[in-house]
Scaffold this motif. Structure first.
Motif, short mmCIF file in Angstrom:
data_model
loop_
_atom_site.label_atom_id
_atom_site.label_comp_id
_atom_site.label_asym_id
_atom_site.label_seq_id
_atom_site.Cartn_x
_atom_site.Cartn_y
_atom_site.Cartn_z
N LEU A 144 -4.62 -23.18 -19.95
CA LEU A 144 -4.02 -24.16 -19.03
C LEU A 144 -5.10 -24.77 -18.14
O LEU A 144 -5.11 -25.97 -17.87
CB LEU A 144 -2.95 -23.48 -18.18
CG LEU A 144 -2.14 -24.40 -17.29
CD1 LEU A 144 -1.24 -25.29 -18.12
CD2 LEU A 144 -1.28 -23.61 -16.31
N PHE A 145 -6.03 -23.94 -17.70
CA PHE A 145 -7.16 -24.40 -16.91
C PHE A 145 -7.90 -25.50 -17.67
O PHE A 145 -8.20 -26.56 -17.13
CB PHE A 145 -8.10 -23.21 -16.65
CG PHE A 145 -9.33 -23.55 -15.85
CD1 PHE A 145 -9.31 -23.48 -14.48
CD2 PHE A 145 -10.50 -23.90 -16.49
CE1 PHE A 145 -10.44 -23.78 -13.74
CE2 PHE A 145 -11.64 -24.21 -15.77
CZ PHE A 145 -11.60 -24.15 -14.38
N PHE A 146 -8.13 -25.25 -18.96
CA PHE A 146 -8.83 -26.25 -19.77
C PHE A 146 -8.01 -27.54 -19.86
O PHE A 146 -8.56 -28.64 -19.73
CB PHE A 146 -9.10 -25.69 -21.17
CG PHE A 146 -9.43 -26.75 -22.17
CD1 PHE A 146 -10.66 -27.36 -22.17
CD2 PHE A 146 -8.49 -27.16 -23.10
CE1 PHE A 146 -10.96 -28.36 -23.06
CE2 PHE A 146 -8.78 -28.16 -24.00
CZ PHE A 146 -10.03 -28.76 -23.98
N VAL A 147 -6.71 -27.41 -20.09
CA VAL A 147 -5.87 -28.61 -20.24
C VAL A 147 -5.94 -29.46 -18.98
O VAL A 147 -6.15 -30.68 -19.04
CB VAL A 147 -4.41 -28.21 -20.55
CG1 VAL A 147 -3.50 -29.42 -20.48
CG2 VAL A 147 -4.31 -27.57 -21.92
N PHE A 148 -5.82 -28.82 -17.81
CA PHE A 148 -5.86 -29.60 -16.57
C PHE A 148 -7.26 -30.18 -16.33
O PHE A 148 -7.40 -31.27 -15.80
CB PHE A 148 -5.44 -28.73 -15.38
CG PHE A 148 -3.96 -28.68 -15.21
CD1 PHE A 148 -3.23 -29.84 -14.98
CD2 PHE A 148 -3.27 -27.50 -15.28
CE1 PHE A 148 -1.86 -29.81 -14.83
CE2 PHE A 148 -1.90 -27.46 -15.13
CZ PHE A 148 -1.20 -28.62 -14.90
N PHE A 149 -8.27 -29.43 -16.73
CA PHE A 149 -9.65 -29.91 -16.62
C PHE A 149 -9.80 -31.24 -17.35
O PHE A 149 -10.50 -32.15 -16.89
CB PHE A 149 -10.57 -28.85 -17.24
CG PHE A 149 -11.97 -28.81 -16.69
CD1 PHE A 149 -12.23 -28.17 -15.51
CD2 PHE A 149 -13.01 -29.39 -17.38
CE1 PHE A 149 -13.52 -28.12 -15.01
CE2 PHE A 149 -14.30 -29.34 -16.89
CZ PHE A 149 -14.56 -28.70 -15.70
N ALA A 204 -5.51 -10.90 -15.51
CA ALA A 204 -5.86 -9.74 -16.32
C ALA A 204 -7.34 -9.77 -16.68
O ALA A 204 -8.02 -8.74 -16.64
CB ALA A 204 -5.01 -9.71 -17.58
N LEU A 205 -7.86 -10.94 -17.03
CA LEU A 205 -9.26 -11.03 -17.46
C LEU A 205 -10.22 -10.69 -16.34
O LEU A 205 -11.22 -10.00 -16.56
CB LEU A 205 -9.56 -12.44 -17.97
CG LEU A 205 -9.08 -12.76 -19.39
CD1 LEU A 205 -9.17 -14.24 -19.66
CD2 LEU A 205 -9.90 -11.98 -20.41
N THR A 206 -9.90 -11.14 -15.11
CA THR A 206 -10.81 -10.83 -14.01
C THR A 206 -10.69 -9.37 -13.59
O THR A 206 -11.54 -8.88 -12.85
CB THR A 206 -10.56 -11.73 -12.79
OG1 THR A 206 -9.17 -11.70 -12.49
CG2 THR A 206 -10.99 -13.15 -13.06
N LEU A 223 -21.73 -20.75 -22.30
CA LEU A 223 -20.91 -21.92 -22.61
C LEU A 223 -20.20 -22.42 -21.36
O LEU A 223 -20.21 -23.61 -21.04
CB LEU A 223 -19.86 -21.54 -23.67
CG LEU A 223 -20.39 -21.40 -25.10
CD1 LEU A 223 -19.38 -20.67 -25.96
CD2 LEU A 223 -20.67 -22.78 -25.66
N LEU A 224 -19.57 -21.48 -20.62
CA LEU A 224 -18.81 -21.88 -19.45
C LEU A 224 -19.73 -22.45 -18.37
O LEU A 224 -19.41 -23.45 -17.73
CB LEU A 224 -18.04 -20.68 -18.89
CG LEU A 224 -16.95 -20.13 -19.82
CD1 LEU A 224 -16.40 -18.83 -19.28
CD2 LEU A 224 -15.83 -21.13 -19.99
N VAL A 271 -13.91 -18.67 -13.07
CA VAL A 271 -13.80 -18.41 -14.50
C VAL A 271 -15.07 -17.78 -15.05
O VAL A 271 -15.03 -16.69 -15.63
CB VAL A 271 -13.46 -19.71 -15.27
CG1 VAL A 271 -13.40 -19.44 -16.75
CG2 VAL A 271 -12.15 -20.28 -14.78
N ALA A 272 -16.21 -18.44 -14.85
CA ALA A 272 -17.42 -17.94 -15.51
C ALA A 272 -17.81 -16.57 -14.96
O ALA A 272 -17.96 -15.61 -15.72
CB ALA A 272 -18.55 -18.95 -15.32
#
Lengths: 503, 476
Positions: A144-149, A204-206, A223-224, A271-272
């Protein structure tokens, strides 16, 4: 709380539709502005939930995101995409800054529409950009972060290409292609993480879900980091920024510098670093070096700049370098310096671009050599410009001070020869910042009135302009005196981020 | 051996073939354009209904397997083909009204082509597959050349014919060699026959390569793409739309059937990876330089074929995921491409070709809705919001590649998307540029074209918001 969260995101979207749908240009602009105001109110009210969050409830490995309000709905399970949004101490100040700056830009557009197209369409596009930026700050799902980006890209392109200066097409296309280059790398990075961890949930990832291997973390971080570096923009990937800023209409520049760039630095922190802490630790010396290079290059270019908007644009490169230096240290002090540096830069550079736009509108030139003697002709405008420049160079007591000073402090805290050297060089950069802003003030405000300034009618600062600018002036002082305004709720997430890096 | 033929299972194919015959009869007996058009459209609708409702099952079965397998996926493919044909029939209304092509023959050939597509999805052996692909393509040679009295049209038809015949010969040679190696033609039994020692034979690799390369012609993959731009540009616009949607879908389905069912992934994977990289890169780079609308769309659709092939390159790691990604991408692409072509048809005079991109300057100011729909379709093809359908298509491909361990290919896809934006956004910006002083006054968009455009745009918006629908279909 969930209602306010949804309202913050939905009101600008509705406003964008309404601004186009309403008959009449002015009516459309007013309608859009009303929605922007409502969104601002909703985002400010979000703070009400902050105390009730209670992040002591989290387990032994606290996540780097501690939302006090969230919404989690399934959207596209086949692509690991959930509509999961929430707000916490790191994102909240940025959310409010976004809604505030958009509101001010819409207000400004009611009064002044740049040449190019209908004002109501411009307001609609600004609101569409706002949706994308807010979504990026609120998203708690990587996809979702990517989509809004991505949502931000084309409306901003249209703002530059439709209402910009003479060379707008070229600048707009450069902006679109550069930033798309960043965001496709983000896409690859996101799915590198998702494929390895099996989840796209940022909370969860963090918290260390999926136990990413060292190599995956390094690949994902690279990449990020490049993706966010393009957006921020960090040296040497910054070349789209001066063109975009010089050509964009005033409101476009304000949004671009004020909040759009923050998507990059926010992404870097949240994120990164959050998802790939080991990768961040691996890359931190290089990041520090790039940050210092960005500071020095930004300052040196500014010293030689002859165009007002271009100078402010390059000063952004330097300021973002300080933010990156703070992040690169991976200490609590450094990350908090980055957060406050982000907000301060948004407030002050937003103001600077408003003022530069006002100067260009009045005298039809941004050439430093052609300007001069503004103090005699328009003392009000010249005083505001001086205030903003001094705030931007980091005078203690104003907002710009905290981010820069504590990024340097954090570098010293980190210790070791290289980090101390970085700190020293960054401090030199801080001095150079003062040098080029004072040079700009000397050229623009002092001395005898130039031909361009003397011949233009003395249009005083109007009430509408004052309405759009004064909140930023007040905030620059307030954040300078009370940095806790920005950092109040960030302790929890920041310390758990730093802890994750240390593990 | 006397085979029991299950006619109910064959109903969609019968209806498609029957449509072709009825169109010809209607043209002969009634000789009114409206009636012929109505028969063709009704036939396509009947095929959709039959494909959705008809009993699933197999027929023409032997010891090795069945030649005609009408599964859920076959039903989906048949109905998509019929839907695309319906769209193209309606898009052709202005062209036929203007008398630029003879209605009876035109619609008859279109219906024949649809028959090939309907059978293709259900093909259970290599022979049925090749015959279906040829039935799909053969009428198109004539259709491409049907714009009266234009040399470009004839040249396009000849190019297409020559290249396509060579491709078919290559596929047939590959199929014959495969039969020589294994002794079977049914797709599932081919996979089990191609194991161990047989797979190690150089002849096997050559045969597999020939089949894949021959079918790569049909999707216009580089280096077998050179026919596409010339053909698209010379063909009547609705036929160019058909070529870039239905015909391309046919190639993709045929490739999927052999790659996912019949052939070993260890051989096809590397071939497809190379094809995919070449196709998207060359397609995008050449599209940057195009100044004619149809040629730009043609080159961009070459590039899009590369994105479709890409997930199949990682087929060895996770077959179902790769197939879902490829099918989903194709569906998203076909919807957006049909929308783009419908808008182009709407903006051009009835019997014109695509014209130069300059001539679209300010088109969105004269026709706000059509211009917006075209811009949305182009942005979608570039894979950016607000064209969410295209965005999710790209996401699906990149996700399947990274899940399948082909990270480098994901990076190539991602970088190609940047090149793609450069030309899509150029066209979209042209639409909104201030019109040239010599601009022609706005012409009314014919309502059938507007209808197709509205339907395609609405569909693109729906699958953009709910891409899970497409992903679920693709996983059938």
């Amino acid at each position: 709380m969930t209602f306010l969260l949804v309202a913050t995101l939905a009101l600008p979207a509705l406003g964008a539709v309404a601004a186009v749908a309403v008959r009449g240009d002015r009516a459309g602009r007013v309608t859009g502005t009303a929605f922007a105001a409502l969104a601002f109110v909703a985002s400010v009210l979000l703070v009400a939930g902050a105390e009730s969050g209670g992040w002591f409830a989290y387990g032994v490995t606290p996540p780097g995101v501690m939302p006090w309000a969230e919404l989690d709905v399934t959207w596209v399970p086949g692509l690991d995409l959930r509509f999961h949004i929430g707000v916490d101490g790191i994102s909240y100040p940025l959310v409010v800054l976004t809604t505030l700056l958009t509101l001010l830009c819409c207000l400004y557009t009611i009064w002044h529409v740049p040449d190019g197209g209908r004002g109501s369409t411009l307001v609609a596009l600004l609101l569409a950009v706002e949706v994308g930026i807010l979504g990026t700050f609120l998203a708690l799902d990587l996809v979702l972060f990517f989509v809004f980006f991505e949502v931000v890209l084309l409306p901003m392109y249209a703002v530059i290409a439709g209402w910009g200066g003479d060379d707008r097409r070229h600048a707009a296309r450069k902006f679109a292609l550069y930033t798309l280059f960043g965001s496709v790398l983000l896409l690859v990075g996101v799915f590198t993480v998702v494929a390895a961890a099996g989840t796209a949930d940022l909370v969860a990832l963090t918290a260390g879900a999926g136990e990413l291997s060292r190599n995956t973390q390094i690949a994902a971080f690279l990449l990020l980091a490049v993706a966010f570096a393009v957006k921020s923009p960090l040296w040497p990937l910054h070349t789209w920024l001066p063109d975009a800023h010089t050509q964009a209409p005033t409101v476009g520049s304000v949004i671009l510098a004020g909040v759009l760039l923050k998507m990059g630095t926010y992404g870097l922190i949240r994120v990164a670093v959050g998802v790939a802490p080991e990768g961040a630790r691996w890359a931190s010396p290089v990041l520090g070096l790039l940050a210092v290079a960005a500071i020095l290059v930004g300052c040196l270019v500014c010293l030689a700049q002859t165009e007002l908007k271009r100078l402010i644009a390059y000063s952004s490169v330097g300021h973002m370098g300080f933010v990156l230096l703070g992040v690169a240290t991976l200490t609590a002090t450094g990350i908090q310096a980055a957060l406050i540096g982000n907000i301060a830069h948004g407030i002050i550079t937003g103001l600077l671009f408003f003022l530069a736009g006002a100067v260009k509108d009045r005298f039809h030139t941004g050439d430093l050599a052609a300007l001069g003697g503004l103090r005699e002709r328009l003392p009000g405008l010249s005083g505001l410009l001086a205030f903003a420049a001094i705030a931007s160079l980091g005078l203690p007591g104003l907002a710009g001070f905290w981010g820069e000073a504590f990024a340097v402090v954090a570098a010293f805290q980190r210790g070791g020869f290289w980090w101390v050297l970085y700190g020293v060089l960054a401090a030199v950069g801080g001095a150079l910042t003062a040098a080029y802003f004072l040079r700009m003030l000397r050229r623009v405000t002092h001395g005898p009135a130039s031909a361009a300034v003397a011949s233009a009618p003395p249009a005083r600062v109007s009430r509408m302009e004052l309405a759009a600018w004064s909140p930023l002036v007040v905030l620059a002082v307030l954040v300078g005196l009370l940095p806790a305004l920005v950092l109040a709720f960030s302790d929890g997430p920041v310390s758990s981020l730093v802890e994750a890096v240390g593990r | 051996v006397i085979q029991a033929v299950d006619h109910v299972v064959l109903l969609p194919a019968y209806l498609a073939a029957g449509t072709a015959v009825l169109v010809l009869l209607a043209d002969l007996l009634v000789a009114r354009r409206t009636v012929t058009l109505a028969v063709a459209a009704a036939g396509a609708v009947a095929v959709i209904v039959a494909a959705v409702l008809a009993r699933r099952g197999s027929t023409f079965c032997g010891a090795d397997g069945c030649s005609y397998v009408f599964s859920g996926r076959a039903a989906l493919i048949a109905s998509v083909f019929a839907l695309l044909t319906l769209g193209v029939v309606v898009l052709s209304v202005p062209l036929l009204r203007a008398g630029a092509a003879p209605a009876g023959e035109y619609l008859f050939l279109l219906a024949c082509s649809m028959t090939g597509g309907v059978v293709l999805g259900a093909a259970g052996d290599l022979i049925t597959l090749i015959v279906a692909v040829e039935t799909l393509t053969l009428p198109l040679y004539v259709l491409v050349g049907m714009r009266r009295q234009t040399a470009e049209s004839a040249a396009a038809a000849v190019t297409f014919f020559v290249v396509s015949v060579v491709a078919t010969a290559i596929t047939l040679l590959g199929a014959a060699l495969l039969y020589a190696v294994t002794g079977v033609v049914h797709l599932p039994s081919l996979l089990s026959a191609l194991e161990g020692d047989v797979l190690a034979l150089p002849l096997t690799a050559a045969a597999v390569g020939l089949v894949v390369l021959g079918l790569a012609f049909k999707v216009a993959a580089v280096p077998f793409h050179a026919w596409a731009p010339a053909t698209y540009d010379g063909a009547p616009l609705p036929i160019a739309a058909y070529l870039s949607t239905a015909s391309k879908l046919g190639g993709v389905v045929a490739l999927l059937l052999v790659v996912a069912v019949a052939l070993p992934a260890s051989v096809t994977g590397p071939v497809l990876a190379v094809l995919a990289v070449l196709t998207m890169t060359v397609g995008n780079l050449v599209a940057l330089r195009q100044i004619r609308m149809t040629r730009l769309l043609a080159w961009s659709s070459v590039a899009q074929a590369g994105y479709i092939l890409a997930p199949l390159a990682a087929v060895a790691a996770d077959l179902p995921a790769a197939v879902v990604a490829a099918v989903a991408y194709t569906v998203f692409f076909v919807i957006l491409e049909l929308g783009a072509f419908a808008a182009v048809v709407g903006l051009r005079p009835a019997d014109a070709d695509g014209g130069r991109i300059d001539s679209y300057r300010g088109a969105a100011r004269r026709h706000p809705w059509v211009g917006a729909a075209l811009a949305l379709a182009l942005i979608g093809l570039a894979g950016l919001p607000p064209g969410l359908a295209g965005l999710f298509a790209k996401v699906a491909v990149v996700r399947s590649l990274l899940g399948g361990g082909a990270g480098w290919l994901a990076v190539v896809v991602a970088l190609n998307a940047v090149v793609g934006l450069a030309y899509y956004v150029r066209v979209a910006a042209t639409l909104y540029a201030p019109p040239a002083p010599t601009a022609v006054p706005a012409r009314a968009v014919p309502w059938p074209v507007a209808g197709v455009l509205a339907a395609a745009t609405a569909l693109a918006l729906v699958v953009g918001v709910a891409p899970q629908l497409v992903l679920d279909w693709a996983a059938l």
